[in-house]
Design a protein around this motif. Sequence first.
Motif, PDB file in Angstrom:
ATOM      1  N   THR A   1       0.830  -1.208   0.000  1.00 39.87           N
ATOM      2  CA  THR A   1       0.000   0.000   0.000  1.00 39.87           C
ATOM      3  C   THR A   1       0.866   1.261   0.000  1.00 39.87           C
ATOM      4  N   ASP A   2       1.997   1.221   0.691  1.00 39.33           N
ATOM      5  CA  ASP A   2       2.924   2.357   0.651  1.00 39.33           C
ATOM      6  C   ASP A   2       3.492   2.534  -0.758  1.00 39.33           C
ATOM      7  N   ALA A   3       3.840   1.428  -1.386  1.00 39.72           N
ATOM      8  CA  ALA A   3       4.389   1.489  -2.741  1.00 39.72           C
ATOM      9  C   ALA A   3       3.347   2.021  -3.724  1.00 39.72           C
ATOM     10  N   ILE A   4       2.088   1.635  -3.541  1.00 36.30           N
ATOM     11  CA  ILE A   4       1.018   2.123  -4.423  1.00 36.30           C
ATOM     12  C   ILE A   4       0.949   3.637  -4.352  1.00 36.30           C
ATOM     13  N   GLN A   5       0.990   4.190  -3.152  1.00 34.12           N
ATOM     14  CA  GLN A   5       0.921   5.644  -2.994  1.00 34.12           C
ATOM     15  C   GLN A   5       2.102   6.328  -3.664  1.00 34.12           C
ATOM     16  N   MET A   6       3.289   5.772  -3.496  1.00 35.14           N
ATOM     17  CA  MET A   6       4.476   6.382  -4.105  1.00 35.14           C
ATOM     18  C   MET A   6       4.420   6.297  -5.628  1.00 35.14           C
ATOM     19  N   TYR A   7       3.998   5.165  -6.158  1.00 36.90           N
ATOM     20  CA  TYR A   7       3.910   5.019  -7.604  1.00 36.90           C
ATOM     21  C   TYR A   7       2.854   5.939  -8.193  1.00 36.90           C
ATOM     22  N   GLU A   8       1.736   6.114  -7.493  1.00 37.97           N
ATOM     23  CA  GLU A   8       0.695   6.999  -8.002  1.00 37.97           C
ATOM     24  C   GLU A   8       1.158   8.449  -7.997  1.00 37.97           C
ATOM     25  N   LYS A   9       1.937   8.840  -6.986  1.00 42.18           N
ATOM     26  CA  LYS A   9       2.491  10.200  -6.954  1.00 42.18           C
ATOM     27  C   LYS A   9       3.446  10.421  -8.117  1.00 42.18           C
ATOM     28  N   ALA A  10       4.158   9.370  -8.503  1.00 49.95           N
ATOM     29  CA  ALA A  10       5.131   9.462  -9.597  1.00 49.95           C
ATOM     30  C   ALA A  10       4.494   9.178 -10.958  1.00 49.95           C
ATOM     31  N   ASN A  11       3.162   9.032 -10.999  1.00 51.48           N
ATOM     32  CA  ASN A  11       2.428   8.731 -12.240  1.00 51.48           C
ATOM     33  C   ASN A  11       2.912   7.453 -12.908  1.00 51.48           C
ATOM     34  N   ARG A  12       3.241   6.461 -12.106  1.00 52.16           N
ATOM     35  CA  ARG A  12       3.630   5.148 -12.624  1.00 52.16           C
ATOM     36  C   ARG A  12       2.480   4.176 -12.379  1.00 52.16           C
ATOM     37  N   ASN A  13       1.412   4.356 -13.134  1.00 52.48           N
ATOM     38  CA  ASN A  13       0.204   3.559 -12.929  1.00 52.48           C
ATOM     39  C   ASN A  13       0.417   2.079 -13.217  1.00 52.48           C
ATOM     40  N   ASP A  14       1.336   1.759 -14.126  1.00 57.75           N
ATOM     41  CA  ASP A  14       1.604   0.356 -14.427  1.00 57.75           C
ATOM     42  C   ASP A  14       2.157  -0.369 -13.195  1.00 57.75           C
ATOM     43  N   LEU A  15       3.096   0.274 -12.502  1.00 59.82           N
ATOM     44  CA  LEU A  15       3.660  -0.337 -11.297  1.00 59.82           C
ATOM     45  C   LEU A  15       2.660  -0.306 -10.141  1.00 59.82           C
ATOM     46  N   ALA A  16       1.856   0.757 -10.067  1.00 55.08           N
ATOM     47  CA  ALA A  16       0.832   0.849  -9.020  1.00 55.08           C
ATOM     48  C   ALA A  16      -0.188  -0.272  -9.189  1.00 55.08           C
ATOM     49  N   ASP A  17      -0.577  -0.554 -10.421  1.00 50.92           N
ATOM     50  CA  ASP A  17      -1.541  -1.634 -10.676  1.00 50.92           C
ATOM     51  C   ASP A  17      -0.977  -2.988 -10.258  1.00 50.92           C
ATOM     52  N   LYS A  18       0.311  -3.209 -10.520  1.00 50.54           N
ATOM     53  CA  LYS A  18       0.953  -4.466 -10.120  1.00 50.54           C
ATOM     54  C   LYS A  18       0.922  -4.607  -8.597  1.00 50.54           C
ATOM     55  N   GLU A  19       1.254  -3.527  -7.901  1.00 44.47           N
ATOM     56  CA  GLU A  19       1.240  -3.544  -6.435  1.00 44.47           C
ATOM     57  C   GLU A  19      -0.176  -3.737  -5.896  1.00 44.47           C
ATOM     58  N   LYS A  20      -1.171  -3.151  -6.573  1.00 44.78           N
ATOM     59  CA  LYS A  20      -2.563  -3.316  -6.146  1.00 44.78           C
ATOM     60  C   LYS A  20      -2.983  -4.784  -6.241  1.00 44.78           C
ATOM     61  N   GLY A  21      -2.562  -5.442  -7.321  1.00 44.62           N
ATOM     62  CA  GLY A  21      -2.872  -6.858  -7.483  1.00 44.62           C
ATOM     63  C   GLY A  21      -2.258  -7.697  -6.378  1.00 44.62           C
ATOM     64  N   GLU A  22      -1.003  -7.399  -6.045  1.00 40.32           N
ATOM     65  CA  GLU A  22      -0.328  -8.135  -4.972  1.00 40.32           C
ATOM     66  C   GLU A  22      -0.984  -7.847  -3.623  1.00 40.32           C
ATOM     67  N   ALA A  23      -1.385  -6.597  -3.398  1.00 39.44           N
ATOM     68  CA  ALA A  23      -2.035  -6.237  -2.138  1.00 39.44           C
ATOM     69  C   ALA A  23      -3.363  -6.976  -1.988  1.00 39.44           C
ATOM     70  N   GLU A  24      -4.099  -7.115  -3.090  1.00 31.11           N
ATOM     71  CA  GLU A  24      -5.376  -7.839  -3.036  1.00 31.11           C
ATOM     72  C   GLU A  24      -5.168  -9.312  -2.687  1.00 31.11           C
ATOM     73  N   VAL A  25      -4.118  -9.911  -3.248  1.00 29.14           N
ATOM     74  CA  VAL A  25      -3.815 -11.311  -2.935  1.00 29.14           C
ATOM     75  C   VAL A  25      -3.523 -11.449  -1.447  1.00 29.14           C
ATOM     76  N   LEU A  26      -2.685 -10.555  -0.916  1.00 31.35           N
ATOM     77  CA  LEU A  26      -2.334 -10.626   0.500  1.00 31.35           C
ATOM     78  C   LEU A  26      -3.551 -10.378   1.388  1.00 31.35           C
ATOM     79  N   LYS A  27      -4.387  -9.433   0.981  1.00 31.14           N
ATOM     80  CA  LYS A  27      -5.566  -9.108   1.786  1.00 31.14           C
ATOM     81  C   LYS A  27      -6.520 -10.299   1.879  1.00 31.14           C
ATOM     82  N   SER A  28      -6.528 -11.142   0.844  1.00 32.08           N
ATOM     83  CA  SER A  28      -7.423 -12.298   0.862  1.00 32.08           C
ATOM     84  C   SER A  28      -7.025 -13.306   1.959  1.00 32.08           C
TER      85      SER A  28
END
Length: 149
Positions: free
Chosen positions: A62-89
């Motif tokens: 979740t920290d990485a998602i925020q940093m990637y979104e600030k840097a406009n790196r949506n591709d990396l943010a999406d990857k981190e979001k997918g991993e976060a969802e897996v962990l949250k499950s």
Amino acid sequence: MSLQLKINTDLKEAMKAKQEPLLSTLRLLKADIQYELTKNGAQELSDEQVIVLIKRGYVKRTDAIQMYEKANRNDLADKEKGEAEVLKSYLPPDVPEDQIIAAVEKFVIELGASGPKDIGKVMGKVMAEFKGANIDGSKVSAIVKSKLS
């Protein structure tokens, strides 16, 4: 079935099905578990220990998602979001906000908390009350501060 065994089973199934985001996330989680086993010299971790590792990985994502979104790196943010969802499950369900508010109110009365100097005492009691549950410390902090300000 322990959480550690469930993760191993899910990892094997993800390998067979070639589910890439799930597979890479579970491999990283298994590596974290293996490191913890080696560090402690244990054969197996308790579910609570595994949940701590999962939460740690989830917070990192979740920290990485925020940093990637600030840097406009949506591709990396999406990857981190997918991993976060897996962990949250694998985490227990989130504690509902109304339960947190009720616990805060209970401990404010119980401790006789009256101002900002008592925030730490109330926070400690609330977090101990929900130990092992999936609770967001920042949410608890905001609720406690609003009650004691």
